[in-house]
Design an enzyme around this catalytic site. Structure first.
Site, short mmCIF file in Angstrom:
data_model
loop_
_atom_site.label_atom_id
_atom_site.label_comp_id
_atom_site.label_asym_id
_atom_site.label_seq_id
_atom_site.Cartn_x
_atom_site.Cartn_y
_atom_site.Cartn_z
CG HIS A 96 23.72 54.71 19.38
ND1 HIS A 96 23.97 53.56 20.32
CD2 HIS A 96 24.55 56.00 20.70
CE1 HIS A 96 24.60 53.81 21.00
NE2 HIS A 96 24.84 54.79 21.78
CD GLU A 144 28.11 55.66 22.18
OE1 GLU A 144 27.81 55.30 21.93
OE2 GLU A 144 27.80 56.54 23.34
O1 G3P Z 1 25.33 57.24 23.64
C1 G3P Z 1 26.14 56.26 25.14
C2 G3P Z 1 25.86 54.95 25.05
O2 G3P Z 1 26.09 53.85 23.21
C3 G3P Z 1 26.80 54.58 26.01
O3 G3P Z 1 26.60 52.73 26.22
O4 G3P Z 1 25.92 52.61 28.47
O5 G3P Z 1 27.86 51.98 27.55
O6 G3P Z 1 26.93 54.15 29.22
P1 G3P Z 1 26.79 52.43 28.19
#
Ligand code: G3P
Length: 225
Positions: A96, A144
């Site tokens: 992550h 991400e």
């Molecule tokens: O692991 C998922 C996370 O990094 C996403 O964060 O708070 O944008 O949903 P968020």
């Protein structure tokens, strides 16, 4: 190859105060009930200190948020794949953007996880990292963009091309990997859009963990899949 029902929604509770044990129990109960009532494949990644309790007491597939590239032994403060398996996890998120590891560590973990029948969701900040990870054959890759994490600005609206391109490029390398996306996913529309762009699910955190009404939020998140 493990058969994962898609679309899959992975909830990562991170290290928020809203996911310390008693709070986490309330969140997991909501996830368990909605998973059972609606048949949606929700997986939950609790805080490490809560993992064994959550996995043993609730009927929801649990992933650890991280695992270390170690063999069991004299490794103070580290967590092995064998330990998360014994705690009841079905696998782990790795790499992550808030807890990055090296490519060699990812290779070690993914290979060892397969021998232990654990699944891995490997996170990628961008398409190139996703392509490198695809060659290691994890069960899932979640792209991400770090700059969108926690903003409530969904990647499926702000950067749709990164989802489409990651899906296209990863499948050129490895058709077995499920490509997910995450960052800012906050509504059922965001989830629907991610799936329309080719993602097989989403990784999300703050929109649920920090919601004023987590049940209402989760029902919205799954409402269009
Ligand atoms: O692991 C998922 C996370 O990094 C996403 O964060 O708070 O944008 O949903 P968020």
């Amino acid at each position: 190859m493990v058969n994962i029902k898609t679309p899959v929604i992975i909830i990562n509770s991170k290290a928020y105060l809203e996911s310390t044990l008693d709070n986490e129990v309330r969140l997991v109960k909501i996830c368990e009930e909605i998973r059972n009532e609606h048949g949606v494949n929700i997986m939950y990644a609790p805080q490490m200190v809560n993992l064994a309790y959550i996995a043993k007491n609730f009927n929801i597939p649990c992933l650890s948020q991280h695992v270390d590239a170690i063999e069991p032994g004299a490794k103070t403060g580290y967590t092995s794949l064998e330990s998360i398996k014994a705690a009841g996890a079905i696998g782990s998120i790795i790499n992550h953007s808030e807890h990055v590891i090296t490519f060699r560590e990812a290779e070690f973990i993914i290979n060892r996880a397969k021998n232990l029948e654990l699944i891995i969701c490997a996170c990628a900040d961008n398409i190139n990292i996703a392509k490198s990870l695809a060659a290691l054959n994890p069960e899932m890759i979640a792209v991400e963009p770090p700059e969108l994490i926690g903003t409530g600005i969904p990647v499926s609206k702000a950067k749709p091309e990164i989802i489409e391109k990651t899906v296209e490029e990863v499948y050129k390398i490895n058709k077995n990997v499920l490509v997910l996306c995450g960052a800012g996913i906050s509504t059922g529309e965001d989830v629907k859009r991610a799936i329309e762009l080719g993602a097989k699910g989403v990784l999300l955190s703050s929109s649920f963990v920090k919601a004023k009404n987590p049940r209402e939020k989760l029902l919205d998140l799954i409402s269009k899949i």
